[in-house]
Structure formats: C-alpha cells, structure tokens
Design a protein around this motif. Sequence first.
Motif, PDB file in Angstrom:
ATOM      1  N   ILE A 244       0.503 -20.183  -7.498  1.00 28.57           N
ATOM      2  CA  ILE A 244       0.498 -20.690  -8.873  1.00 28.57           C
ATOM      3  C   ILE A 244       1.296 -19.758  -9.771  1.00 28.57           C
ATOM      4  O   ILE A 244       2.110 -20.182 -10.575  1.00 28.57           O
ATOM      5  N   GLN A 245       1.064 -18.453  -9.608  1.00 24.41           N
ATOM      6  CA  GLN A 245       1.725 -17.508 -10.511  1.00 24.41           C
ATOM      7  C   GLN A 245       1.935 -16.178  -9.795  1.00 24.41           C
ATOM      8  O   GLN A 245       1.076 -15.752  -9.010  1.00 24.41           O
ATOM      9  N   ILE A 246       3.072 -15.539 -10.076  1.00 21.84           N
ATOM     10  CA  ILE A 246       3.236 -14.167  -9.603  1.00 21.84           C
ATOM     11  C   ILE A 246       3.635 -13.304 -10.788  1.00 21.84           C
ATOM     12  O   ILE A 246       4.325 -13.753 -11.704  1.00 21.84           O
ATOM     13  N   GLN A 247       3.149 -12.073 -10.746  1.00 23.86           N
ATOM     14  CA  GLN A 247       3.381 -11.186 -11.891  1.00 23.86           C
ATOM     15  C   GLN A 247       3.565  -9.775 -11.336  1.00 23.86           C
ATOM     16  O   GLN A 247       2.682  -9.240 -10.665  1.00 23.86           O
ATOM     17  N   ALA A 248       4.744  -9.197 -11.605  1.00 22.75           N
ATOM     18  CA  ALA A 248       5.034  -7.872 -11.048  1.00 22.75           C
ATOM     19  C   ALA A 248       4.714  -6.797 -12.064  1.00 22.75           C
ATOM     20  O   ALA A 248       5.093  -6.898 -13.231  1.00 22.75           O
ATOM     21  N   ASN A 249       3.990  -5.780 -11.631  1.00 27.23           N
ATOM     22  CA  ASN A 249       3.794  -4.582 -12.450  1.00 27.23           C
ATOM     23  C   ASN A 249       4.653  -3.482 -11.845  1.00 27.23           C
ATOM     24  O   ASN A 249       5.441  -3.726 -10.938  1.00 27.23           O
ATOM     25  N   ALA A 250       4.467  -2.280 -12.339  1.00 25.98           N
ATOM     26  CA  ALA A 250       5.297  -1.178 -11.862  1.00 25.98           C
ATOM     27  C   ALA A 250       5.131  -0.977 -10.362  1.00 25.98           C
ATOM     28  O   ALA A 250       6.103  -0.776  -9.642  1.00 25.98           O
ATOM     29  N   ASP A 251       3.911  -1.036  -9.872  1.00 25.02           N
ATOM     30  CA  ASP A 251       3.716  -0.690  -8.468  1.00 25.02           C
ATOM     31  C   ASP A 251       2.947  -1.740  -7.685  1.00 25.02           C
ATOM     32  O   ASP A 251       2.564  -1.507  -6.549  1.00 25.02           O
TER      33      ASP A 251
ATOM     34  N   SER B 115      -8.978 -16.427  -1.537  1.00 20.39           N
ATOM     35  CA  SER B 115      -9.045 -15.207  -0.729  1.00 20.39           C
ATOM     36  C   SER B 115      -7.752 -14.396  -0.807  1.00 20.39           C
ATOM     37  O   SER B 115      -7.768 -13.179  -0.710  1.00 20.39           O
ATOM     38  N   ALA B 116      -6.608 -15.076  -0.965  1.00 16.81           N
ATOM     39  CA  ALA B 116      -5.334 -14.354  -0.979  1.00 16.81           C
ATOM     40  C   ALA B 116      -4.878 -14.015  -2.386  1.00 16.81           C
ATOM     41  O   ALA B 116      -3.814 -13.442  -2.574  1.00 16.81           O
ATOM     42  N   THR B 117      -5.683 -14.371  -3.386  1.00 20.42           N
ATOM     43  CA  THR B 117      -5.331 -14.055  -4.768  1.00 20.42           C
ATOM     44  C   THR B 117      -5.722 -12.607  -5.054  1.00 20.42           C
ATOM     45  O   THR B 117      -6.840 -12.192  -4.758  1.00 20.42           O
ATOM     46  N   GLY B 118      -4.774 -11.854  -5.592  1.00 19.50           N
ATOM     47  CA  GLY B 118      -5.077 -10.452  -5.887  1.00 19.50           C
ATOM     48  C   GLY B 118      -3.800  -9.654  -6.050  1.00 19.50           C
ATOM     49  O   GLY B 118      -2.726 -10.206  -6.282  1.00 19.50           O
ATOM     50  N   ALA B 119      -3.941  -8.347  -5.927  1.00 18.57           N
ATOM     51  CA  ALA B 119      -2.795  -7.459  -6.129  1.00 18.57           C
ATOM     52  C   ALA B 119      -2.278  -6.974  -4.780  1.00 18.57           C
ATOM     53  O   ALA B 119      -3.045  -6.525  -3.934  1.00 18.57           O
ATOM     54  N   TYR B 120      -0.963  -7.072  -4.614  1.00 22.52           N
ATOM     55  CA  TYR B 120      -0.326  -6.607  -3.387  1.00 22.52           C
ATOM     56  C   TYR B 120       0.518  -5.384  -3.713  1.00 22.52           C
ATOM     57  O   TYR B 120       1.224  -5.363  -4.715  1.00 22.52           O
ATOM     58  N   TRP B 121       0.441  -4.394  -2.849  1.00 23.01           N
ATOM     59  CA  TRP B 121       1.332  -3.241  -2.991  1.00 23.01           C
ATOM     60  C   TRP B 121       2.162  -3.134  -1.717  1.00 23.01           C
ATOM     61  O   TRP B 121       1.624  -3.156  -0.613  1.00 23.01           O
ATOM     62  N   THR B 122       3.485  -3.046  -1.884  1.00 22.90           N
ATOM     63  CA  THR B 122       4.361  -2.877  -0.719  1.00 22.90           C
ATOM     64  C   THR B 122       5.496  -1.938  -1.086  1.00 22.90           C
ATOM     65  O   THR B 122       5.594  -1.477  -2.222  1.00 22.90           O
ATOM     66  N   GLN B 123       6.370  -1.635  -0.139  1.00 20.33           N
ATOM     67  CA  GLN B 123       7.299  -0.513  -0.321  1.00 20.33           C
ATOM     68  C   GLN B 123       8.316  -0.710  -1.453  1.00 20.33           C
ATOM     69  O   GLN B 123       8.746   0.246  -2.049  1.00 20.33           O
ATOM     70  N   ASP B 124       8.720  -1.936  -1.724  1.00 21.58           N
ATOM     71  CA  ASP B 124       9.694  -2.161  -2.799  1.00 21.58           C
ATOM     72  C   ASP B 124       9.272  -3.435  -3.530  1.00 21.58           C
ATOM     73  O   ASP B 124       9.669  -4.542  -3.169  1.00 21.58           O
ATOM     74  N   ILE B 125       8.454  -3.246  -4.563  1.00 18.37           N
ATOM     75  CA  ILE B 125       7.855  -4.388  -5.255  1.00 18.37           C
ATOM     76  C   ILE B 125       8.924  -5.315  -5.814  1.00 18.37           C
ATOM     77  O   ILE B 125       8.828  -6.540  -5.709  1.00 18.37           O
TER      78      ILE B 125
END
Length: 347
Positions: A231-238, A248-258
């Motif tokens: 539905i929506q994606i939103q990038a923060n700094a990290d 279940s898959a809704t939340g914050a993801y952190w990976t090597q190059d956001i």
Amino acid sequence: MADLGEVDQVDVDAFTAIKLRCIAYSIGSILLGIGLSSIWVVAGIVVILAGVVLLCIVVPWSPNAEETPKNSNSALSRAVVLIDEFMRSSFLLLNSLAQKGYHAWQEKRERAKKAMEEQRLQEEGEKLSRLAQTQQPILDQQNREQKIIDKRQYLLQNLQDPKFPIPAISCEAELEPGEECYWYHVGAVFASDGDLRGPQSSIGTLILTDQRIVFCNKDGYAPELSIEHIIQIQANADELRISGKSKSATGAYWTQDIILFEAFLRAAIRVAKDVYAPQPEGSRSRHIAESVKRKVFKRDKGQCVYCGWREELHFDHVIPFSRGGANTIENIQLLCKRCNLTKSDDI
Ligand SMILES: [Zn+2]
C-alpha cells in the motif's frame, strides 16, 4: 790577494744564475709535492721536504760566503749541467708518476661515481617498486569502490525509467519458476508492526523478487508480502517502512543500501502495476506494456506456444482485444506469424 784571487775565480753572473735556478727548482719541487700529495701522500711529502731542504741550502748562498762552494767557472758550469740534468730527469719521472697517479685516481673516481649512481638508481627503483606495491592494493580498492559507486548511480538513475529492465540476480532462496530475484541480503533486519506472534525485530535474509518481499530468519519466521499488495512505502535515513495488505509483513526493514533497495522496490511495484492493474475504462488501448512483453517472452521461452517457431513472433491476445481481452500477462501469448493467422481464421 789570495782571498781576492779566489773570489775573482767565481763568475758572479753564473753563480747567481745557478742560485736562481736552484731556488726555482726547490719552489717547483714544493708545488709539485703539494700536487702529488693529493694522490699519493707519502711521495708528496717527500718531494715537498726535498724542495724545502734544497731551498734552505740554496738561499744562504752568496759568492763570498764561507759555506758556498768556491769553484772555478768550468767547475760551476759542470755543476750546472749536472744539476740541470738531474732535476730534468727527476721532474720527468715525477711528472710521469703524477700523470699515472692522476689517471688512476680519475678512473677510481669515475668508478666510484658510477657505482654510486647505480646504487642510487637501484635504491630509487626499489623505493618505487615498494611504493607501487603498497599503493597498488589501495588503487585497486579505490577502483573497486568507484565501480560500485558508479554501478549504484547507474541503477538509481535507470530504475526510474519504465523501459529499463530491472537487473535480476541469482539467489540461494527457492523461488517460483520464472520468478526473478532483485535483492538478496543476508543480515537484514525486520521489525514487524502487525504480527504480534513474531519477534519485535529479527535478523534474517531479505529477498525482493518481481512478485514479493520475503523476510526469513533462521527460526523459520518468514513474513511475506506480494508486491501488488503493497500500500505504501516510506524511506527514512536507515530503514524502509512498508505497509501492505498483509499485517505480518508490515513494518520497518533495514538493509545494506536503503536508497537503492527503495529504487528496486519502486521499480518492481511499477512493473507489477503495469502487469496486474486493470485497464481503466475509456483509456483502453492495444498497447502492451514492455514489462508484460518481457514476462510473456520469458514465460513462453521465446518461441511460438503452438508450434515452437522462433521467428516472426507476435504478442497475441488470448481473448481478442476486440472482445474485451486485457493487456495482462495471463491474456498475452507468444505466437508466430503463421499460427497467429490460423488462429484468427478459427475465431
Ligand atoms: Zn507457430
């Protein structure tokens, strides 16, 4: 009268000539000795001493002095000839010795200079090669880093272009047939908002394909989200916050190059929308999206689905466009020119 007579026997001019000659010889000897001592110290000192001694003997000479040899003119003349001869041969000998010594010294100096130059060059070469050896890995590293930066920049620019085929990578995860992997990061972090049964945040493997985002950790926890359900994606700094129809898959993801991950995800979403979105009424067109064509071509293995012919292929609507057939993957197939014409006749 006898004294006077003896004095008369001495030719004053000849005497003065001999004295001056002897003084000249002694001074010459001293100078020669000084020169010689720079090559051959002992010989030089001997020659200087000889000159000094001769000078000491000769200077007090006077025609009337007691210690001065008093001889007849003929005796003086003989003495002059003898001294001349002796001094001449001595000087010739010393001269040849000095020349030999000088040449030997010059050669030695040349050799030393050459050896020093060779050593300097060798040291410089070693220094350069050492420097090169220490610099090379740094240069290689910088080169690699620059290539990664360039590639990243290239991807960031081109992923915005709808015509740019999203580059797929091979990954170790088990995917559906034809499913393409865009992102595979072991060591990503996911913090779920919605799934209270799952852990607060978990380290695992993040996989982005053309169909879904999967995050799986070693405990078998594997929330999954279809690209079309985002539905929506939103990038923060990290971190990248993704919300979708699956809690279940809704939340914050952190990976090597956001930023790069977001670019891949947005491109995947755009393609998915092209593929799955229903055609809005009124804007209906026969145009088949490039992304759909690519997927159909891949699914049908680049050959006619009827006869397997690989030339003059067309993208064909299974349900004809004129009868409301959509431009979706499910309704497009690959046909050769002949089969396409035959099919048209049948309908
Ligand atoms: Zn065919």
